[in-house]
Design a protein around this motif. Structure first.
Motif, PDB file in Angstrom:
ATOM      1  N   LYS A 171       0.810  -1.226   0.000  1.00 25.04           N
ATOM      2  CA  LYS A 171       0.000   0.000   0.000  1.00 25.04           C
ATOM      3  C   LYS A 171       0.839   1.271   0.000  1.00 25.04           C
ATOM      4  CE  LYS A 171      -2.081  -0.331   4.062  1.00 25.04           C
ATOM      5  NZ  LYS A 171      -1.092  -0.718   4.767  1.00 25.04           N
TER       6      LYS A 171
ATOM      7  N   SER B 246      -1.023   6.914   7.358  1.00 24.25           N
ATOM      8  CA  SER B 246      -1.634   6.895   8.699  1.00 24.25           C
ATOM      9  C   SER B 246      -0.981   5.849   9.597  1.00 24.25           C
ATOM     10  CB  SER B 246      -3.142   6.674   8.615  1.00 24.25           C
ATOM     11  OG  SER B 246      -3.429   5.416   8.056  1.00 24.25           O
ATOM     12  N   GLY B 247      -0.429   4.786   8.990  1.00 26.51           N
ATOM     13  CA  GLY B 247       0.249   3.760   9.790  1.00 26.51           C
ATOM     14  C   GLY B 247       1.408   4.361  10.580  1.00 26.51           C
TER      15      GLY B 247
ATOM     16  N   TYR C   8       0.273   5.618  13.949  1.00 26.89           N
ATOM     17  CA  TYR C   8       0.089   4.566  14.955  1.00 26.89           C
ATOM     18  C   TYR C   8       1.440   4.013  15.418  1.00 26.89           C
ATOM     19  CZ  TYR C   8      -4.858   4.918  14.173  1.00 26.89           C
ATOM     20  OH  TYR C   8      -6.129   5.411  14.112  1.00 26.89           O
ATOM     21  N   ARG C   9       2.379   3.955  14.496  1.00 25.04           N
ATOM     22  CA  ARG C   9       3.718   3.490  14.863  1.00 25.04           C
ATOM     23  C   ARG C   9       4.366   4.470  15.847  1.00 25.04           C
ATOM     24  NH1 ARG C   9       6.296  -0.308  11.297  1.00 25.04           N
ATOM     25  NH2 ARG C   9       4.730  -1.200   9.914  1.00 25.04           N
TER      26      ARG C   9
ATOM     27  N   ALA D 204       2.178  -0.876  17.004  1.00 26.83           N
ATOM     28  CA  ALA D 204       1.223   0.031  16.348  1.00 26.83           C
ATOM     29  C   ALA D 204      -0.127  -0.661  16.211  1.00 26.83           C
ATOM     30  CB  ALA D 204       1.748   0.424  14.971  1.00 26.83           C
ATOM     31  N   SER D 205      -0.089  -1.941  15.872  1.00 28.57           N
ATOM     32  CA  SER D 205      -1.320  -2.704  15.727  1.00 28.57           C
ATOM     33  C   SER D 205      -2.032  -2.811  17.075  1.00 28.57           C
ATOM     34  CB  SER D 205      -0.970  -4.082  15.158  1.00 28.57           C
ATOM     35  OG  SER D 205      -2.063  -4.930  15.196  1.00 28.57           O
TER      36      SER D 205
ATOM     37  N   ARG E 257      -7.382   5.953  18.721  1.00 31.16           N
ATOM     38  CA  ARG E 257      -7.935   6.216  17.383  1.00 31.16           C
ATOM     39  C   ARG E 257      -8.625   7.579  17.357  1.00 31.16           C
ATOM     40  NH1 ARG E 257      -6.960   1.860  14.553  1.00 31.16           N
ATOM     41  NH2 ARG E 257      -7.660   2.965  12.721  1.00 31.16           N
TER      42      ARG E 257
ATOM     43  N   ARG F 117      -5.860   1.628   7.340  1.00 31.53           N
ATOM     44  CA  ARG F 117      -6.805   0.526   7.547  1.00 31.53           C
ATOM     45  C   ARG F 117      -8.249   1.015   7.488  1.00 31.53           C
ATOM     46  NH1 ARG F 117      -2.300  -0.677   7.717  1.00 31.53           N
ATOM     47  NH2 ARG F 117      -1.247  -2.511   8.579  1.00 31.53           N
ATOM     48  N   ASP F 118      -8.455   2.295   7.840  1.00 31.45           N
ATOM     49  CA  ASP F 118      -9.822   2.819   7.929  1.00 31.45           C
ATOM     50  C   ASP F 118      -9.965   4.146   7.201  1.00 31.45           C
ATOM     51  OD1 ASP F 118      -8.193   4.293   9.596  1.00 31.45           O
ATOM     52  OD2 ASP F 118      -9.680   4.499  11.180  1.00 31.45           O
TER      53      ASP F 118
ATOM     54  N   ARG G  82      -1.013  -9.966  13.020  1.00 29.88           N
ATOM     55  CA  ARG G  82      -1.375  -8.553  12.852  1.00 29.88           C
ATOM     56  C   ARG G  82      -2.681  -8.442  12.057  1.00 29.88           C
ATOM     57  NH1 ARG G  82       1.550  -3.779  10.943  1.00 29.88           N
ATOM     58  NH2 ARG G  82       3.481  -4.822  10.402  1.00 29.88           N
TER      59      ARG G  82
ATOM     60  N   ASP H 285      -5.947  -6.576  13.431  1.00 27.66           N
ATOM     61  CA  ASP H 285      -6.469  -5.402  12.712  1.00 27.66           C
ATOM     62  C   ASP H 285      -7.883  -5.635  12.163  1.00 27.66           C
ATOM     63  OD1 ASP H 285      -4.027  -4.277  13.266  1.00 27.66           O
ATOM     64  OD2 ASP H 285      -3.246  -4.391  11.223  1.00 27.66           O
TER      65      ASP H 285
ATOM     66  N   ARG I 114     -10.633  -6.216  15.627  1.00 30.70           N
ATOM     67  CA  ARG I 114     -10.870  -5.226  16.696  1.00 30.70           C
ATOM     68  C   ARG I 114     -12.265  -4.607  16.533  1.00 30.70           C
ATOM     69  NH1 ARG I 114      -6.464  -1.430  13.978  1.00 30.70           N
ATOM     70  NH2 ARG I 114      -7.786  -0.418  12.446  1.00 30.70           N
TER      71      ARG I 114
HETATM   72  O1   DC Z   1       0.369   0.418   7.681  1.00 32.27           O
HETATM   73  P1   DC Z   1       1.354   0.020   8.791  1.00 32.27           P
HETATM   74  O2   DC Z   1       1.874  -1.380   8.670  1.00 32.27           O
HETATM   75  O3   DC Z   1       2.454   1.013   8.949  1.00 32.27           O
HETATM   76  O4   DC Z   1       0.461   0.075  10.119  1.00 32.27           O
HETATM   77  C1   DC Z   1       0.946  -0.385  11.351  1.00 32.27           C
HETATM   78  C2   DC Z   1      -0.218  -0.737  12.265  1.00 32.27           C
HETATM   79  O5   DC Z   1      -0.932   0.447  12.629  1.00 32.27           O
HETATM   80  C3   DC Z   1      -1.272  -1.662  11.664  1.00 32.27           C
HETATM   81  O6   DC Z   1      -0.964  -3.027  11.876  1.00 32.27           O
HETATM   82  C4   DC Z   1      -2.542  -1.269  12.387  1.00 32.27           C
HETATM   83  C5   DC Z   1      -2.329   0.188  12.739  1.00 32.27           C
HETATM   84  N1   DC Z   1      -3.060   1.092  11.842  1.00 32.27           N
HETATM   85  C6   DC Z   1      -4.380   1.311  12.125  1.00 32.27           C
HETATM   86  O7   DC Z   1      -4.911   0.731  13.073  1.00 32.27           O
HETATM   87  N2   DC Z   1      -5.114   2.182  11.366  1.00 32.27           N
HETATM   88  C7   DC Z   1      -4.551   2.825  10.323  1.00 32.27           C
HETATM   89  N3   DC Z   1      -5.283   3.676   9.607  1.00 32.27           N
HETATM   90  C8   DC Z   1      -3.200   2.576  10.001  1.00 32.27           C
HETATM   91  C9   DC Z   1      -2.470   1.695  10.774  1.00 32.27           C
END
Ligand code: DC
Length: 219
Positions: A15, A33-34, A37-38, A93-94, A103, A124-125, A174, A178, A181
């Motif tokens: 992605k 956006s990940g 969260y990281r 992050a997850s 969130r 993710r969202d 993961r 994800d 939840r």
């Molecule tokens: O896209 P990434 O692998 O960098 O994201 C890391 C974690 O962050 C992913 O496993 C879940 C969380 N995440 C999330 O809950 N919502 C998002 N919009 C982006 C990431």
């Protein structure tokens, strides 16, 4: 009206790379956006906040000073671009991403990325919660086997040793967290185009999204 392309999908689906290239071709802004969260995961580790303390984590998240500059991401004055990319930080992050208070604390920050001429947002969202008004929504995925192989190659190329079985298991854990939840789970919404990149090159995936985007803006 500001154009939005929302790209959601599981970990290691490609992605990030695809979204960045689409943004570059269109001259749009890009939201990873990940990374947010990281950073929350990293900051919670530095501040030694237990992951069971949801309110405290939410408050901490609201106070974080995060900014992006070119391809780099900063927490306060510190460049954390590499520190947040580890497997450990992906898992953390997850875990923090499953906490509603975290969130909620990130909603306004994510929305603030919306600017002319447009935005490509990956996560993710993005299409389901943050930018439901997006003109184009893509659910980008690939088989677990292919995703684990891609992650393995990335790590090896960086000189980091990796084990494909452990990587596959981490990735499945993961995915499980994800998608299961209760708040903003990873899900393909009805109005999202499915893009399975298992047999596609990065360029083919980018072209496909650009084609879909051209179609939706014509309508
Ligand atoms: O896209 P990434 O692998 O960098 O994201 C890391 C974690 O962050 C992913 O496993 C879940 C969380 N995440 C999330 O809950 N919502 C998002 N919009 C982006 C990431």
């Amino acid at each position: 009206m500001i154009s939005i392309i929302a790209i959601d999908g599981p970990t290691a689906s490609g992605k990030g790379t695809v979204a960045q290239l689409v943004a570059k071709v269109l001259g749009f802004h890009y939201l990873d956006s990940g990374a947010l969260y990281r950073i929350v995961g990293l900051a919670s580790l530095h501040q030694q906040i237990d992951l069971s303390h949801h309110d405290q984590l939410g408050q901490m998240t609201r106070r974080l000073k995060i900014h992006f500059d070119q391809q780099r991401v900063f927490l306060e004055e510190n460049d954390v671009s590499e520190a947040i990319r580890t497997e450990e930080m992906g898992q953390r992050a997850s875990a923090v991403g499953a906490i509603p208070q975290v969130r909620q604390a990130l909603v306004e920050l994510q929305k603030s990325f919306l600017a002319l001429p447009g935005l490509v947002a990956d996560g993710r969202d993005m299409g389901t919660v943050i930018f439901p008004q997006a003109q184009l929504k893509v659910f980008l995925t690939a088989s677990a086997h292919i995703r684990a192989q891609r992650r393995y190659k990335q790590l090896i190329a960086k000189g980091i040793s990796a084990n494909i079985d452990i990587l596959t298991q981490d990735l499945l854990d993961r995915d499980q967290r994800d998608t299961q939840r209760s708040t903003a789970p990873l899900i393909q919404s009805e109005d999202a185009y499915l893009l399975d990149t298992s047999d596609l090159s990065i360029d083919q995936a980018v072209q496909k999204i650009l084609k879909w985007y051209a179609l939706v803006v014509q309508q």
